[in-house]
Scaffold this active site. Structure first.
Site, mmCIF file in Angstrom:
data_model
loop_
_atom_site.group_PDB
_atom_site.id
_atom_site.type_symbol
_atom_site.label_atom_id
_atom_site.label_comp_id
_atom_site.label_asym_id
_atom_site.label_seq_id
_atom_site.Cartn_x
_atom_site.Cartn_y
_atom_site.Cartn_z
ATOM 1 N N CYS A 56 0.838 -1.209 0.000
ATOM 2 C CA CYS A 56 0.000 0.000 0.000
ATOM 3 C C CYS A 56 0.873 1.260 0.000
ATOM 4 O O CYS A 56 1.844 1.355 0.761
ATOM 5 C CB CYS A 56 -0.911 -0.010 1.215
ATOM 6 S SG CYS A 56 -2.030 1.406 1.245
ATOM 7 N N CYS A 60 0.528 4.723 6.969
ATOM 8 C CA CYS A 60 -0.097 4.539 8.286
ATOM 9 C C CYS A 60 0.869 3.772 9.195
ATOM 10 O O CYS A 60 1.222 2.616 8.902
ATOM 11 C CB CYS A 60 -1.417 3.789 8.141
ATOM 12 S SG CYS A 60 -2.473 4.448 6.817
ATOM 13 N N CYS A 63 0.447 0.059 10.274
ATOM 14 C CA CYS A 63 -0.059 -0.947 9.333
ATOM 15 C C CYS A 63 1.034 -1.793 8.675
ATOM 16 O O CYS A 63 1.926 -1.270 8.000
ATOM 17 C CB CYS A 63 -0.902 -0.273 8.258
ATOM 18 S SG CYS A 63 -1.700 -1.500 7.190
ATOM 19 N N CYS A 100 -16.750 -9.029 5.607
ATOM 20 C CA CYS A 100 -16.069 -7.744 5.389
ATOM 21 C C CYS A 100 -14.808 -7.968 4.557
ATOM 22 O O CYS A 100 -13.962 -8.781 4.937
ATOM 23 C CB CYS A 100 -15.648 -7.134 6.719
ATOM 24 S SG CYS A 100 -16.980 -7.025 7.919
ATOM 25 N N CYS A 131 -19.666 -5.798 3.667
ATOM 26 C CA CYS A 131 -18.917 -4.607 4.068
ATOM 27 C C CYS A 131 -17.615 -4.621 3.283
ATOM 28 O O CYS A 131 -17.027 -5.693 3.092
ATOM 29 C CB CYS A 131 -18.624 -4.636 5.563
ATOM 30 S SG CYS A 131 -17.627 -3.242 6.134
ATOM 31 N N CYS A 191 -19.352 2.209 8.739
ATOM 32 C CA CYS A 191 -18.597 1.546 9.796
ATOM 33 C C CYS A 191 -17.348 2.393 9.991
ATOM 34 O O CYS A 191 -16.508 2.477 9.084
ATOM 35 C CB CYS A 191 -18.244 0.124 9.357
ATOM 36 S SG CYS A 191 -17.110 -0.707 10.498
ATOM 37 N N ARG A 263 -17.961 -2.388 17.936
ATOM 38 C CA ARG A 263 -17.236 -3.645 17.711
ATOM 39 C C ARG A 263 -15.929 -3.681 18.482
ATOM 40 O O ARG A 263 -15.078 -2.783 18.342
ATOM 41 C CB ARG A 263 -16.955 -3.862 16.214
ATOM 42 C CG ARG A 263 -16.250 -5.211 15.980
ATOM 43 C CD ARG A 263 -16.146 -5.603 14.512
ATOM 44 N NE ARG A 263 -17.440 -5.531 13.867
ATOM 45 C CZ ARG A 263 -17.721 -4.746 12.849
ATOM 46 N NH1 ARG A 263 -16.809 -3.980 12.333
ATOM 47 N NH2 ARG A 263 -18.927 -4.724 12.335
HETATM 48 N N1 SAM Z 1 -6.591 0.586 3.022
HETATM 49 C C1 SAM Z 1 -7.876 0.907 3.492
HETATM 50 C C2 SAM Z 1 -7.879 2.013 4.502
HETATM 51 O O1 SAM Z 1 -6.926 2.150 5.255
HETATM 52 O O2 SAM Z 1 -8.853 2.773 4.545
HETATM 53 C C3 SAM Z 1 -8.610 -0.287 4.062
HETATM 54 C C4 SAM Z 1 -7.856 -1.347 4.847
HETATM 55 S S1 SAM Z 1 -7.090 -0.801 6.380
HETATM 56 C C5 SAM Z 1 -6.084 -2.155 6.812
HETATM 57 C C6 SAM Z 1 -8.474 -0.816 7.512
HETATM 58 C C7 SAM Z 1 -8.234 -0.383 8.930
HETATM 59 O O3 SAM Z 1 -7.536 -1.412 9.638
HETATM 60 C C8 SAM Z 1 -7.383 0.833 9.180
HETATM 61 O O4 SAM Z 1 -8.098 2.020 9.023
HETATM 62 C C9 SAM Z 1 -6.975 0.659 10.637
HETATM 63 O O5 SAM Z 1 -7.894 1.322 11.477
HETATM 64 C C10 SAM Z 1 -7.068 -0.856 10.835
HETATM 65 N N2 SAM Z 1 -5.723 -1.416 11.141
HETATM 66 C C11 SAM Z 1 -4.700 -1.592 10.264
HETATM 67 N N3 SAM Z 1 -3.613 -2.095 10.872
HETATM 68 C C12 SAM Z 1 -3.940 -2.248 12.175
HETATM 69 C C13 SAM Z 1 -3.228 -2.719 13.317
HETATM 70 N N4 SAM Z 1 -1.955 -3.102 13.239
HETATM 71 N N5 SAM Z 1 -3.875 -2.752 14.508
HETATM 72 C C14 SAM Z 1 -5.164 -2.341 14.596
HETATM 73 N N6 SAM Z 1 -5.875 -1.889 13.544
HETATM 74 C C15 SAM Z 1 -5.275 -1.831 12.356
HETATM 75 FE FE1 SF4 Z 2 -2.778 1.186 3.406
HETATM 76 FE FE2 SF4 Z 2 -2.716 -0.014 5.749
HETATM 77 FE FE3 SF4 Z 2 -3.064 2.610 5.650
HETATM 78 FE FE4 SF4 Z 2 -5.053 0.953 4.775
HETATM 79 S S1 SF4 Z 2 -4.278 1.152 6.856
HETATM 80 S S2 SF4 Z 2 -4.276 2.815 3.772
HETATM 81 S S3 SF4 Z 2 -3.801 -0.735 3.945
HETATM 82 S S4 SF4 Z 2 -1.219 1.491 4.974
#
Ligand code: SAM
Ligand code: SF4
Ligand code: DTB
Length: 316
Positions: A56, A60, A63, A100, A131, A191, A263
């Protein structure tokens, strides 16, 4: 003529005051509101599938799917529709009511959306709620998903507006609010929640809950994630959130968004059964069910069945 007063506008300050109540007082208030709006013995269960993993472009800091970090998650292509439907059938057989699908995108390309819409139609045809979480959407993209029959779109605020810049630099809080606006305007349920345990303080946690509760309409579903600390991500060494403080966040979400599903989301694998029981008491009424979240581990279905059984709760 007497006008009906508007509901209270939640601020970070008023949510903080709630969260700082004596624990028993806070949980009692949350449990009372919970049972006025929901059956406290029922928990909604959703199963997650990563339909497009890793690589990606966003940064973040929590992530493992960001291409900016070495977290051992290789990038893969979007799954085939048939493979997704096979997973959805398995989730239905295990008892999930919602399926989801998550994609590691900044935003979907219109071409990708053709396949995602086919997945939504196929999953719905199995009798499951749908979802998806695909990153930022334009208004026309939200409309296409709605036309495919999408029930919920997940897009999190993640943290307070103040703490946000320490976590993500590649898209803004306002970008997220814009996407939520397009989803709402398209008539899709929202959500939207966040993550705790990312080095934020109690005011940031209150700020996140206030931001969620102050959206033009409260999200129908509010995932509260405890950070899953993944080696290789910048937040891997974060101090885990204290379980009692986590319950306070759940209780504040329940009190400020009485009709929503709250949730108990990522992070349950590292949580004791007793901490989860307190979360249910404080108003959590939904979980992710099944051994995987997107790329990390979730409690085995058997552990959850035993836990819900011990608590006299029914899943659906
Ligand atoms: N890429 C898209 C986005 O970020 O909007 C969708 C997938 S992203 C993985 C969905 C959500 O997963 C993120 O907004 C974050 O809140 C949650 N998430 C990702 N990594 C995480 C982690 N290590 N621990 C807890 N929540 C996590
Ligand atoms: Fe990409 Fe992870 Fe951020 Fe979603 S949460 S936008 S998958 S880096
Ligand atoms: C949400 O708030 N939590 C889920 C779902 N929405 C998409 C994702 C949790 C991801 C945890 C880290 C992982 O498994 O990669």
């Amino acid at each position: 003529m007497n006008a009906i007063p508007p509901p209270p506008a939640w601020t970070a300050g008023s949510v903080r005051a709630l969260m700082d109540l004596p624990f028993s007082e806070l949980v009692f208030q949350a449990a009372s509101i919970h049972r006025a709006h929901h059956d406290p013995t029922r928990v909604q269960i959703s199963t997650l599938l990563s339909i497009k993993t890793g690589g990606c472009p966003e940064d973040c800091a929590y992530c493992p799917q960001s291409a900016s970090y070495e977290a051992g998650v290789p990038a893969s292509k979007l799954m085939d529709v048939d493979a997704v439907l096979a997973e959805a059938r398995a989730a239905r057989a295990a008892g999930a009511s919602r399926f989801c699908m998550g994609a590691a995108w900044r935003s979907p390309k219109d071409r990708d959306l053709d396949a995602v819409c086919a997945m939504v139609e196929g999953v719905r045809a199995l009798g499951l709620e749908t979802c998806v979480t695909l990153g930022m959407l334009t208004a026309p993209q939200a409309g296409r998903l709605r036309n495919a029959g999408l029930d919920y779109y997940n897009h999190n605020l993640d943290t307070s507006p103040e703490h946000y810049g320490a976590i993500i630099t590649t898209r803004s809080y306002q970008d997220r609010l814009d996407t939520l606006g397009h989803v709402r305007d398209a008539g899709i349920n929202i959500c939207c929640g966040g993550i705790v345990g990312m080095g934020e303080d109690a005011s940031d946690r209150a700020g996140l809950i206030a931001a969620l509760a102050s959206l033009p309409k409260a999200p129908e579903s509010v995932p509260i994630n405890a950070l899953v600390r993944v080696e290789g991500t910048p937040l891997a060494q974060s101090e885990p959130i204290d379980a009692i403080d986590f319950v306070r966040v759940v209780a504040a979400a329940r009190i400020t968004m009485p009709a929503s599903y709250v949730r108990l989301s990522a992070g349950r694998e590292a949580m004791s059964d007793e901490a989860q029981a307190l979360c249910f008491l404080a108003g959590a009424n939904s979980i992710f069910y099944g051994p995987r979240l997107l790329t990390t581990v979730n409690p085995a279905a058997e552990r959850d069945r035993v836990l819900l059984d011990r608590l006299g709760m029914t899943a659906g």
